[in-house]
Every structure is written in C-alpha cells, then in structure tokens.
Enzyme design. Structure first.
Site: not given
Length: 262
Positions: A142, A155
């Site tokens: 990501s 995350y």
C-alpha cells in the site's frame, strides 16, 4: 495433449481487490483458486457469474493462522496443480490508538494477517516454483506503507513490512525464474475504503486497479504503485522533512478504530 489453462491463487478473494482480480483473470481465460474465510460469498459470486465448475476451486482458510493458509496452498497444488501466479491480497485495516490497551491486540491481529499471513501464503509454493523455474509471487502492499499516517500506525507498519519482505524475497529468488512483484495500491473503491472519513485522491474503481495490477504482474515488475499519480505523491511525501510532514498531517481525520467505530 492440450496445455492446461494457467492458474492464479488469490487470497482475500471474497470481496474488494481480490474479487476484482479474480474477475479480470477469469475473463482472460485463467483458472481460479479462490481463498477466503467466507466460502459462501465466493461460491455465490462464482455462481452469479456462471463460472464453470472446472474453472475454479474454493479454499476456506484464515490467513492469520499459518497452518490454515499453508494447508490451503498444499490442497490447491493437489487439486489444481502448481499455480502460475500467487497473489497474497488478504489484509485488514483498522485504526489504532497506542494509549488504548485493546488496540495493542488489534495491532497483533493486523500484523498476523497482513504479514505472517503473506509469508505463509507464499510458503507452499516457493520451493515448487523454484524447481519448475517459473512463477509469480505477488504481495499487495500500500502507499500507506511508504510513510506513517496518524491513527493508522498498525496498518502503515504492516504495509511497510510487506514492501521490505517482498524486496528481501525478491533478492533470495533472483535467478531462479520466480518473480516477486510488489503492488502498492493508492485509494481503491472497496468496502474497506468506503468507511474512510478523509479525502482519497485519485480514487480508482476496483476493476480499473485490477486491470492495471495484472499488467504489472505479467510484465514481472518488481514494484509498482497504482495509480502512478499516487506514486509521485508518495515520493514527495517521503522527501518532506519530518517537521513539514507532521505539520501537513496535523488535524487529519483518523482511521476508524475497532472500538465503537471511533
């Protein structure tokens, strides 16, 4: 004897990016090995599309439990053969506050899913692909792994680890014929991102992201940010001095925490 159609193994295939990737590969004539905890959701999706029974198999597994996803990988090899492409897509994203004890457990769950789960997904296939001399191992990272975002520590840390892990594995497999591909999505329209309460520049429909990701995988790209505009944004943010970066993100809405959606 006709050559078997190529096979792709996709985790997190019951929704979002995983489902979009499966649909794109199906249209391209590939066989599917679909992996997720929600087996009924995958079955309903395949039946709704009228996918022929010989075009897919479903494996119910929890990637946060290494033995579960490793067993699914071995089962796939036994039932469908060694995949040509393995996509470790399954992941979770939950906001966290380090001052909250419960969020330490949330972080452990995120790392177990996004990191240990990725390595365990690849594990059953590495040696067999090396012996065959071909294959693609794809880690879904990501842009959030490039720089830490407030309230998103677990995350961001997990996706930074995906990027570094895949880089390490790529070096280990250099010269073997097995390619390791790191795909870093920006913002993609999925059930996961629809809960976000902050601006999402360059938001892509899942099917558009999937089409671009598959092109990068087939090209054997070592690392690709999709869309490319987010790659530029990420590089600029990485270059900012810490004081500027901190000021830029001051007051930015945070990711929802698990506790009461706050």
């Amino acid at each position: 004897m006709a050559q078997a159609r190529p096979l792709v193994f996709i985790t997190g295939a019951s929704s979002g990016i995983g489902q979009a990737l499966a649909a794109q590969y199906l249209r391209a004539g590939w066989r599917l090995a679909l992996v997720a905890r929600r087996e009924p959701a995958m079955k309903s999706w395949a039946e709704a599309l009228g996918v022929s029974a010989d075009s897919y198999s479903i494996y119910s597994a929890d990637v946060s439990q290494p033995d579960s996803i490793i067993a699914a990988g071995h089962d796939c090899i036994a039932r469908q053969g060694l995949p040509d492409v393995v996509i470790a897509n399954a992941g979770i994203s939950i906001g966290m506050d380090t001052a909250e004890r419960a969020d330490i457990d949330v972080m452990a769950r995120i790392l177990a899913t996004n990191n240990l789960g990725l390595a365990a997904t690849f594990h059953p296939f590495v040696a067999a692909m090396r012996r065959r001399g071909s294959g693609r191992l794809v880690g879904i990272g990501s842009v959030a792994g490039i720089r830490g975002l407030p309230g998103h520590g677990a995350y961001c840390a997990s996706k930074a680890a995906v990027i570094s892990y895949c880089e390490s594995l790529r070096g280990e497999l250099r010269g073997s014929g097995v390619r390791v591909v790191t795909i870093c999505p920006g913002y993609v329209d999925t059930p996961l991102t629809r809960q976000n309460r902050y601006a999402m520049p360059f938001l892509l429909p899942a099917e558009v992201f999937a089409a671009r990701a598959i092109k990068a995988i087939e090209a054997g790209a070592s690392y690709r940010v999709i869309p490319w505009q987010m790659g530029i944004v990420a590089r600029l943010l990485r270059a900012l001095p810490n004081a500027w970066f901190d000021r830029l993100l001051q007051g930015r809405p945070r990711k929802h925490r698990q506790d009461a959606g706050v």
